[in-house]
Design a protein around this motif. Sequence first.
Motif, PDB file in Angstrom:
ATOM      1  N   MET A   1      40.587  32.408  27.252  1.00 21.18           N
ATOM      2  CA  MET A   1      40.173  33.695  27.801  1.00 21.18           C
ATOM      3  C   MET A   1      40.039  33.588  29.305  1.00 21.18           C
ATOM      4  O   MET A   1      39.589  32.571  29.824  1.00 21.18           O
ATOM      5  N   SER A   2      40.447  34.628  30.009  1.00 20.20           N
ATOM      6  CA  SER A   2      40.200  34.689  31.457  1.00 20.20           C
ATOM      7  C   SER A   2      39.669  36.071  31.798  1.00 20.20           C
ATOM      8  O   SER A   2      39.920  37.043  31.091  1.00 20.20           O
ATOM      9  N   GLU A   3      38.911  36.128  32.894  1.00 17.74           N
ATOM     10  CA  GLU A   3      38.316  37.386  33.351  1.00 17.74           C
ATOM     11  C   GLU A   3      38.862  37.732  34.728  1.00 17.74           C
ATOM     12  O   GLU A   3      39.030  36.860  35.562  1.00 17.74           O
ATOM     13  N   ILE A   4      39.110  38.996  34.939  1.00 15.82           N
ATOM     14  CA  ILE A   4      39.525  39.475  36.260  1.00 15.82           C
ATOM     15  C   ILE A   4      38.605  40.631  36.621  1.00 15.82           C
ATOM     16  O   ILE A   4      38.583  41.658  35.943  1.00 15.82           O
ATOM     17  N   HIS A   5      37.819  40.428  37.676  1.00 19.91           N
ATOM     18  CA  HIS A   5      36.879  41.465  38.122  1.00 19.91           C
ATOM     19  C   HIS A   5      37.454  42.133  39.365  1.00 19.91           C
ATOM     20  O   HIS A   5      37.746  41.459  40.341  1.00 19.91           O
ATOM     21  N   GLY A   6      37.576  43.451  39.316  1.00 26.40           N
ATOM     22  CA  GLY A   6      37.894  44.184  40.534  1.00 26.40           C
ATOM     23  C   GLY A   6      36.567  44.448  41.234  1.00 26.40           C
ATOM     24  O   GLY A   6      35.676  43.613  41.224  1.00 26.40           O
ATOM     25  N   MET A   7      36.396  45.593  41.774  1.00 27.92           N
ATOM     26  CA  MET A   7      35.102  45.981  42.358  1.00 27.92           C
ATOM     27  C   MET A   7      34.234  46.485  41.208  1.00 27.92           C
ATOM     28  O   MET A   7      33.804  47.631  41.176  1.00 27.92           O
ATOM     29  N   SER A   8      33.995  45.598  40.251  1.00 31.12           N
ATOM     30  CA  SER A   8      33.374  46.007  38.998  1.00 31.12           C
ATOM     31  C   SER A   8      31.988  46.619  39.172  1.00 31.12           C
ATOM     32  O   SER A   8      31.622  47.532  38.453  1.00 31.12           O
ATOM     33  N   GLN A   9      31.214  46.130  40.129  1.00 22.11           N
ATOM     34  CA  GLN A   9      29.877  46.692  40.320  1.00 22.11           C
ATOM     35  C   GLN A   9      29.932  48.083  40.939  1.00 22.11           C
ATOM     36  O   GLN A   9      28.960  48.798  40.945  1.00 22.11           O
ATOM     37  N   ARG A  10      31.077  48.465  41.441  1.00 26.31           N
ATOM     38  CA  ARG A  10      31.238  49.796  42.034  1.00 26.31           C
ATOM     39  C   ARG A  10      32.097  50.687  41.133  1.00 26.31           C
ATOM     40  O   ARG A  10      32.710  51.631  41.574  1.00 26.31           O
ATOM     41  N   GLY A  11      32.175  50.344  39.867  1.00 32.35           N
ATOM     42  CA  GLY A  11      32.946  51.155  38.925  1.00 32.35           C
ATOM     43  C   GLY A  11      34.410  50.822  38.890  1.00 32.35           C
ATOM     44  O   GLY A  11      35.210  51.579  38.360  1.00 32.35           O
ATOM     45  N   GLY A  12      34.781  49.661  39.443  1.00 33.95           N
ATOM     46  CA  GLY A  12      36.180  49.245  39.458  1.00 33.95           C
ATOM     47  C   GLY A  12      36.599  48.621  38.138  1.00 33.95           C
ATOM     48  O   GLY A  12      35.804  48.433  37.218  1.00 33.95           O
ATOM     49  N   THR A  13      37.863  48.280  38.060  1.00 34.66           N
ATOM     50  CA  THR A  13      38.457  47.736  36.849  1.00 34.66           C
ATOM     51  C   THR A  13      37.968  46.323  36.543  1.00 34.66           C
ATOM     52  O   THR A  13      37.834  45.500  37.436  1.00 34.66           O
ATOM     53  N   VAL A  14      37.736  46.073  35.252  1.00 33.92           N
ATOM     54  CA  VAL A  14      37.452  44.729  34.752  1.00 33.92           C
ATOM     55  C   VAL A  14      38.436  44.478  33.615  1.00 33.92           C
ATOM     56  O   VAL A  14      38.507  45.255  32.670  1.00 33.92           O
ATOM     57  N   ASN A  15      39.211  43.405  33.737  1.00 36.53           N
ATOM     58  CA  ASN A  15      40.150  43.015  32.685  1.00 36.53           C
ATOM     59  C   ASN A  15      39.783  41.646  32.152  1.00 36.53           C
ATOM     60  O   ASN A  15      39.387  40.772  32.931  1.00 36.53           O
ATOM     61  N   THR A  16      39.935  41.458  30.869  1.00 41.97           N
ATOM     62  CA  THR A  16      39.879  40.125  30.296  1.00 41.97           C
ATOM     63  C   THR A  16      41.141  39.930  29.476  1.00 41.97           C
ATOM     64  O   THR A  16      41.660  40.885  28.878  1.00 41.97           O
ATOM     65  N   GLN A  17      41.636  38.721  29.511  1.00 38.91           N
ATOM     66  CA  GLN A  17      42.855  38.387  28.788  1.00 38.91           C
ATOM     67  C   GLN A  17      42.519  37.305  27.775  1.00 38.91           C
ATOM     68  O   GLN A  17      41.917  36.292  28.131  1.00 38.91           O
ATOM     69  N   ILE A  18      42.905  37.533  26.529  1.00 40.83           N
ATOM     70  CA  ILE A  18      42.646  36.575  25.458  1.00 40.83           C
ATOM     71  C   ILE A  18      43.959  36.275  24.763  1.00 40.83           C
ATOM     72  O   ILE A  18      44.712  37.188  24.408  1.00 40.83           O
ATOM     73  N   LYS A  19      44.222  34.986  24.592  1.00 38.72           N
ATOM     74  CA  LYS A  19      45.341  34.548  23.765  1.00 38.72           C
ATOM     75  C   LYS A  19      44.775  33.651  22.688  1.00 38.72           C
ATOM     76  O   LYS A  19      43.915  32.814  22.954  1.00 38.72           O
ATOM     77  N   TYR A  20      45.257  33.842  21.474  1.00 39.43           N
ATOM     78  CA  TYR A  20      44.822  32.975  20.384  1.00 39.43           C
ATOM     79  C   TYR A  20      45.982  32.688  19.441  1.00 39.43           C
ATOM     80  O   TYR A  20      46.925  33.455  19.339  1.00 39.43           O
ATOM     81  N   GLY A  21      45.883  31.542  18.797  1.00 41.55           N
ATOM     82  CA  GLY A  21      46.906  31.112  17.851  1.00 41.55           C
ATOM     83  C   GLY A  21      46.661  29.666  17.469  1.00 41.55           C
ATOM     84  O   GLY A  21      45.571  29.129  17.673  1.00 41.55           O
ATOM     85  N   GLU A  22      47.702  29.022  16.957  1.00 45.69           N
ATOM     86  CA  GLU A  22      47.569  27.620  16.562  1.00 45.69           C
ATOM     87  C   GLU A  22      47.369  26.731  17.783  1.00 45.69           C
ATOM     88  O   GLU A  22      46.526  25.845  17.785  1.00 45.69           O
ATOM     89  N   LYS A  23      48.154  26.975  18.846  1.00 42.49           N
ATOM     90  CA  LYS A  23      48.012  26.224  20.096  1.00 42.49           C
ATOM     91  C   LYS A  23      48.286  27.166  21.259  1.00 42.49           C
ATOM     92  O   LYS A  23      49.332  27.799  21.321  1.00 42.49           O
TER      93      LYS A  23
END
Length: 192
Positions: free
Chosen positions: A35-57
């Motif tokens: 998992m990774s997180e990407i914070h824009g200007m999140s405290q000012r109402g900006g975009t917050v993205n998280t990316q998750i990959k899952y599987g065997e490896k």
Amino acid sequence: MTTSILLTGVGGQGTILTSKILTAGLMEKGYDVKMSEIHGMSQRGGTVNTQIKYGEKVYAPNIGNGEADLIVAFEKVEALRALPYLKKGGMIVMDEREIYSMPVLTGAAEYPHNAHEVLKEAVENVIVLPASKIAEEAGNIKAQNICLLGALVGVLKLDDIDWKRIITEQVPAKFLEVNLKAFEAGHNLQIS
């Protein structure tokens, strides 16, 4: 095989908390998860993205353009912004809620109220849920993220994980009851 999920929202909507709960559940099921997180200007109402990959490896969590199997959007415009990441044949699960940015509130920009229609034209499988309304009925609109998580668990067919315990471990006690209600209500939605 690896599954890629992009969660996107506005600062304060609980995007990261939702991702942490989902990641914990996937790991409990035995998947390799990144998992990774990407914070824009999140405290000012900006975009917050998280990316998750899952599987065997899984070697890295990063999702490039056209690589996401699923986008979970906590707000309509964020779904539009994330659209380039969705792979052909992918799915979008989103709340129907509209949150107006500062440029929209000041009249410097216009909110694209047709976001749902634009997404439906571009993507075959778009599921729009009244997650905010359900969360409000459960006791707090801020539980919208956990309502969407409940719906997502149903979509991904991950019902055999003890989500109640994981949510209990991640959510402060004073907000636990409303979040468990929101999760259950989201999970019980009939999504086709």
